[in-house]
Scaffold this motif. Structure first.
Motif, PDB file in Angstrom:
ATOM      1  N   UNK A 113      -5.590  -7.870   5.920  1.00 37.53           N
ATOM      2  CA  UNK A 113      -6.369  -8.761   6.515  1.00 37.53           C
ATOM      3  C   UNK A 113      -7.866  -8.991   6.223  1.00 37.53           C
ATOM      4  N   UNK A 114      -8.468  -7.687   5.734  1.00 41.37           N
ATOM      5  CA  UNK A 114      -9.878  -7.760   5.445  1.00 41.37           C
ATOM      6  C   UNK A 114      -9.618  -6.709   4.145  1.00 41.37           C
ATOM      7  N   UNK A 115     -10.660  -6.809   3.400  1.00 40.82           N
ATOM      8  CA  UNK A 115     -11.059  -5.816   2.125  1.00 40.82           C
ATOM      9  C   UNK A 115     -10.867  -4.327   2.565  1.00 40.82           C
ATOM     10  N   UNK A 116     -11.629  -3.987   3.809  1.00 43.52           N
ATOM     11  CA  UNK A 116     -11.722  -2.707   4.254  1.00 43.52           C
ATOM     12  C   UNK A 116     -10.285  -1.998   4.582  1.00 43.52           C
ATOM     13  N   UNK A 117      -9.431  -2.825   5.000  1.00 42.75           N
ATOM     14  CA  UNK A 117      -8.062  -2.353   5.366  1.00 42.75           C
ATOM     15  C   UNK A 117      -7.486  -1.710   3.810  1.00 42.75           C
ATOM     16  N   UNK A 118      -7.591  -2.425   2.805  1.00 47.55           N
ATOM     17  CA  UNK A 118      -6.924  -2.219   1.682  1.00 47.55           C
ATOM     18  C   UNK A 118      -7.577  -1.146   0.996  1.00 47.55           C
ATOM     19  N   UNK A 119      -8.957  -0.902   1.026  1.00 51.07           N
ATOM     20  CA  UNK A 119      -9.700  -0.045   0.412  1.00 51.07           C
ATOM     21  C   UNK A 119      -9.156   1.521   1.120  1.00 51.07           C
ATOM     22  N   UNK A 155       0.094  -5.732   2.761  1.00 50.66           N
ATOM     23  CA  UNK A 155      -0.334  -5.261   1.513  1.00 50.66           C
ATOM     24  C   UNK A 155       0.307  -5.347   0.264  1.00 50.66           C
ATOM     25  N   UNK A 156       1.463  -4.806   0.485  1.00 54.15           N
ATOM     26  CA  UNK A 156       2.668  -4.630  -0.606  1.00 54.15           C
ATOM     27  C   UNK A 156       3.185  -6.243  -0.822  1.00 54.15           C
ATOM     28  N   UNK A 157       3.327  -7.137   0.102  1.00 53.80           N
ATOM     29  CA  UNK A 157       3.844  -8.373  -0.119  1.00 53.80           C
ATOM     30  C   UNK A 157       3.170  -9.096  -1.324  1.00 53.80           C
ATOM     31  N   UNK A 158       1.857  -8.669  -1.603  1.00 51.44           N
ATOM     32  CA  UNK A 158       1.126  -9.184  -2.591  1.00 51.44           C
ATOM     33  C   UNK A 158       1.560  -8.791  -3.886  1.00 51.44           C
ATOM     34  N   UNK A 180       1.857  -3.804  -8.439  1.00 51.97           N
ATOM     35  CA  UNK A 180       1.602  -3.381  -9.893  1.00 51.97           C
ATOM     36  C   UNK A 180       0.487  -2.419  -9.839  1.00 51.97           C
ATOM     37  N   UNK A 181      -0.631  -2.413  -9.016  1.00 50.91           N
ATOM     38  CA  UNK A 181      -1.655  -1.448  -8.994  1.00 50.91           C
ATOM     39  C   UNK A 181      -0.917  -0.043  -8.558  1.00 50.91           C
ATOM     40  N   UNK A 182       0.024  -0.261  -7.623  1.00 52.59           N
ATOM     41  CA  UNK A 182       0.484   1.305  -6.875  1.00 52.59           C
ATOM     42  C   UNK A 182       1.352   1.677  -8.186  1.00 52.59           C
ATOM     43  N   UNK A 183       2.195   0.898  -8.756  1.00 55.24           N
ATOM     44  CA  UNK A 183       2.980   1.346  -9.876  1.00 55.24           C
ATOM     45  C   UNK A 183       2.371   2.046 -11.122  1.00 55.24           C
ATOM     46  N   UNK A 211       4.352   7.196  -5.495  1.00 56.82           N
ATOM     47  CA  UNK A 211       4.912   6.398  -4.397  1.00 56.82           C
ATOM     48  C   UNK A 211       6.294   6.202  -4.969  1.00 56.82           C
ATOM     49  N   UNK A 212       7.259   6.335  -4.089  1.00 55.95           N
ATOM     50  CA  UNK A 212       8.597   6.211  -4.580  1.00 55.95           C
ATOM     51  C   UNK A 212       9.370   5.031  -4.342  1.00 55.95           C
ATOM     52  N   UNK A 213       8.837   4.318  -2.954  1.00 55.91           N
ATOM     53  CA  UNK A 213       9.590   3.161  -2.558  1.00 55.91           C
ATOM     54  C   UNK A 213       8.473   2.068  -2.195  1.00 55.91           C
ATOM     55  N   UNK A 214       8.760   1.130  -2.716  1.00 49.91           N
ATOM     56  CA  UNK A 214       7.610  -0.053  -2.256  1.00 49.91           C
ATOM     57  C   UNK A 214       8.143  -1.360  -1.914  1.00 49.91           C
ATOM     58  N   UNK A 215       7.822  -1.785  -0.732  1.00 44.78           N
ATOM     59  CA  UNK A 215       8.661  -3.241  -0.548  1.00 44.78           C
ATOM     60  C   UNK A 215       7.561  -4.106   0.411  1.00 44.78           C
ATOM     61  N   UNK A 216       7.933  -5.301   0.600  1.00 37.60           N
ATOM     62  CA  UNK A 216       7.224  -6.216   1.207  1.00 37.60           C
ATOM     63  C   UNK A 216       7.519  -6.439   2.804  1.00 37.60           C
ATOM     64  N   UNK A 217       7.103  -7.608   3.253  1.00 36.84           N
ATOM     65  CA  UNK A 217       7.303  -7.884   4.748  1.00 36.84           C
ATOM     66  C   UNK A 217       8.602  -8.594   4.937  1.00 36.84           C
TER      67      UNK A 217
END
Ligand code: SAH
Ligand code: SF4
Ligand code: F3S
Length: 438
Positions: A50-56, A83-86, A91-94, A100-106
């Motif tokens: 929701x805000x940049x602070x959360x992602x950082x 966050x990972x719905x984006x 790509x950044x996590x990858x 990080x083994x499992x990434x999925x969205x909402x």
């Protein structure tokens, strides 16, 4: 040996509830909840953007998991949520956090169990984000963790596209659940002993708009849920001022089961800013709603969300927001500094406000709100209230919670946990209220 999981949740109530669904899936795979990341075999971060602070903060915390993974090669790390719905975040996590083994969205949250099984059998990282929402899945296991309160989704997604907000992009369009499914879920929860039912949606007032039956409205849903037998209260969030109807206000006013605490996010006190935010109401309309609420529900407590430093917000605009808070005397203000979100309309608007100015405005607003809340606490003194007897302190005192969420320490021992009880507020020390049974 038992296997443990640890889930860290960022963001709103919607995410808190979705973590209960993630927990349900892990439990069905035989995992048990634990309190520390170090003790976990599976760590899940359910994220917010929701805000940049959360992602950082989240990226910082993902970085910190590297050491745990070094110590325990079998540790499974999953990151999901808004966050990972984006795609660019995935790509950044990858690239930067390959452990990080499992990434999925909402949209594919309910597939988590599948992804776990896939990873356990192949030991290959799973990255899967769906572009679009699917139909609502009613068949979800849940492990509820919010005490006497049970969260109940009534709808998913948002159609409003407030110009600052990322939610419509990461949560998809509005989808309402079937009224009968909601009714059955609430009935079951009340039978299980839950005392507060909190209905969740990004804008609960538009419940049913996507269903082709004009009787499926938020007001009718509330009326229906109030007919369920039992001593429980119904809360909801969030409610958008543009379509809060008189009918909904009347249901709150006339039904004992309805909580009188209403969260009505205003965002700004200036019509020019509200327009630029695409909020679709004026401050005059908002104040009319507040008047109606106060008139029809004399003991109602209104809370709000406010964004300061929206692009182009002048000193005069901010002064209007400040005056609005003074006028409405909110029982709680969640004030945020505007954070540009890539892809939203406001992110590319001119006249972005400097960070120091946002800081100054948010602090000024929060100081005012704090003062008002302090004065309101005085107003509680020597009044009759109802509390839900919630828990006991380590010293053995019972603690009750008021409808608005405030704690009251109760005198004596004649209480039953999980019961609604009439009390008198007898004292106040610092910000703590004290009371005793009537
Ligand atoms: N659907 C809810 C809001 C969910 S987001 C509603 O409309 O009330 C919760 C709050 O975060 C919003 O009310 C808003 O005040 C704040 N918010 C949303 N986007 C933001 C941004 N880009 N910067 C700062 N605050 C934001
Ligand atoms: Fe965001 Fe507005 Fe939707 Fe709330 S109503 S989630 S603030 S776009
Ligand atoms: Fe909630 Fe954050 Fe998503 S506020 S809807 S978890 S972006």
């Amino acid at each position: 040996m038992t296997k443990n999981y640890f889930i860290k949740t960022y963001g709103c109530q919607m995410n808190i509830h979705e973590s209960e669904k993630l927990a349900g899936m892990l439990q069905s795979l035989g995992y048990t909840s634990c309190d520390k990341e170090e003790d976990a075999d599976v760590i899940v971060f359910n994220t917010c953007c929701i805000r940049d602070g959360a992602e950082t903060k989240i990226f910082g915390n993902i970085g910190a998991l590297k050491n745990l993974k070094k110590k325990n090669k079998n540790l499974i790390i999953a990151v999901c949520g808004c966050m990972t719905q984006q795609k660019e975040r995935v790509a950044q996590i990858k690239e930067k956090y390959p452990y990080v083994n499992i990434v999925f969205g909402t949209h594919n949250l309910n597939e988590f169990k599948e992804y776990m099984q896939q990873y356990l059998s192949s030991h290959k990282n799973v990255y899967e984000v769906w572009d679009q929402e699917k139909a609502i899945d009613e068949d979800v296991e849940m492990y509820r963790t919010s005490g006497w309160n049970a969260w109940v989704n009534i709808m998913y997604g948002c159609n409003n596209f407030c110009s600052y907000c990322i939610v419509p992009y990461v949560r998809g369009r509005e989808r309402s659940r079937n009224m009968l499914d909601i009714h059955k879920e609430v009935e079951h929860l009340v039978q299980q002993g839950y005392k507060i039912i909190t209905l969740l949606g990004q804008n609960v007032n538009s419940y049913g708009n996507d269903i082709d039956d004009k009787n499926i409205t938020f007001a009718n849903l509330l009326k229906d849920l109030c007919t369920i037998p039992g001593d429980f209260r119904i809360k909801f969030m969030s409610s958008h001022p543009k379509d809060l109807t008189d009918e909904v206000i009347d249901v709150i006013a006339t039904n004992k089961k309805m909580s009188k605490a209403v969260h009505l996010p205003v965002q700004s006190g200036s019509n020019a800013i509200l327009k630029a935010m695409n909020r679709k109401y004026t401050i005059e309309h908002y104040l009319e709603l507040v008047d109606k609420l106060r008139h029809k529900i004399p003991n109602c407590r209104i809370t709000t969300d406010i964004i300061v430093g929206f692009p182009g917000e002048t000193e005069e605009d901010f002064a209007m927001t400040y005056d609005l808070v003074k006028k409405v005397r909110y029982s709680g203000v969640f004030a945020f500094m505007y954070s540009p979100r890539k892809g939203t309309v406001a992110a590319s608007m001119d006249h972005q406000i400097p960070q120091e100015e946002k800081n100054r405005r948010v602090n000024k607003l929060l100081a005012l709100s704090k003062q008002i809340i302090k004065e309101q606490a005085e107003e509680f003194l020597h009044t009759r209230q109802e509390v839900l007897v919630d828990h006991k302190t380590e010293q053995g005192e019972f603690v009750g919670i008021l409808d608005c969420g405030k704690d009251v320490i109760l005198n004596g021992q004649n209480y039953t946990l999980g019961q609604y009880q009439n009390i008198m507020i007898t004292d106040k020390k610092n910000n703590q209220l004290y009371g005793c049974a009537e």
